[in-house]
Design an enzyme around this catalytic site. Sequence first.
Site, PDB file in Angstrom:
ATOM      1  CG  ASP A  14      -1.913   0.933   1.399  1.00 20.31           C
ATOM      2  OD1 ASP A  14      -2.320   1.598   0.192  1.00 20.31           O
ATOM      3  OD2 ASP A  14      -2.101   1.450   2.358  1.00 20.31           O
ATOM      4  CG  ASP A  16      -1.729   7.706   0.817  1.00 18.64           C
ATOM      5  OD1 ASP A  16      -0.722   8.650   0.722  1.00 18.64           O
ATOM      6  OD2 ASP A  16      -2.711   7.609  -0.049  1.00 18.64           O
ATOM      7  CG  ASP A 210      -2.402   2.012   6.656  1.00 18.73           C
ATOM      8  OD1 ASP A 210      -2.432   1.588   5.221  1.00 18.73           O
ATOM      9  OD2 ASP A 210      -2.747   2.982   7.028  1.00 18.73           O
TER      10      ASP A 210
END
Length: 260
Positions: A14, A16, A210
Amino acid sequence: MTTVEHPIECWLTDMDGVLVHEGHALPGAADFIAALKRADRPFLVLTNNSIFTARDLRARLAASGIDVPEEAIWTSALATAQFLQQQVPGGRAYAIGEAGLTTALHDVGYTMTDSDPDYVVLGETRTYSFEAITRAIRLIEGGARFIATNPDPTGPSVDGPLPATGAVAALITRATGREPYFVGKPNPMMFRSALNRIEAHSETTAMVGDRMDTDVVAGIEAGLRTFLVLTGSTRAEDVDRFPFRPSQVVPSIADLVGLV
């Protein structure tokens, strides 16, 4: 930590909350990407953000000190365009979104139209138009199929959360009674399309994310080894609240450089 029979040969990560936060590189992010390139590991950076093209995102990452090739960036807009091209080649779409979405659709041979489209395609934009949303509602009621790039209800800004694709999709659904098909995370289709793009196999690929509710669950459903980093949305104390677990939880992507 889950026992894994196969070595990790390919990586999905990922963006961000894993590589960057509010335009700044997170600890170890540049080192992780550099290690992947040195080892000649196939990899893709995944993002549900459909606003920007891969070229735009490459420039934004470079500005933070992370050197990711344009072809190693896979957005929900690109995955959506690929899906539509496979479903109805050379079709017609009414798109709500920015250049990231419209460019991806044009690149697979789609024509943009507000008259009798095959699909209404909803993406993210910072300037949602009431007129455009109204047109989308009427086209869906007229028979156009409803597609959305991702289900994220909000997006970040320096001033706080902004309504995003999922929130506007809910508005259109309430008005039409039609649910969209979401292509982006947590739909494992986005992961499978990413695997196909780099010719990777699920049993030898890892996903770094995240968020438990998008990155990790989609990675598990796609059959990948999953790493949760604690530099973004999900906190360590939140992990046990979910009925599934990542393969491993680590403080940041810096802790994964040695696995490359």
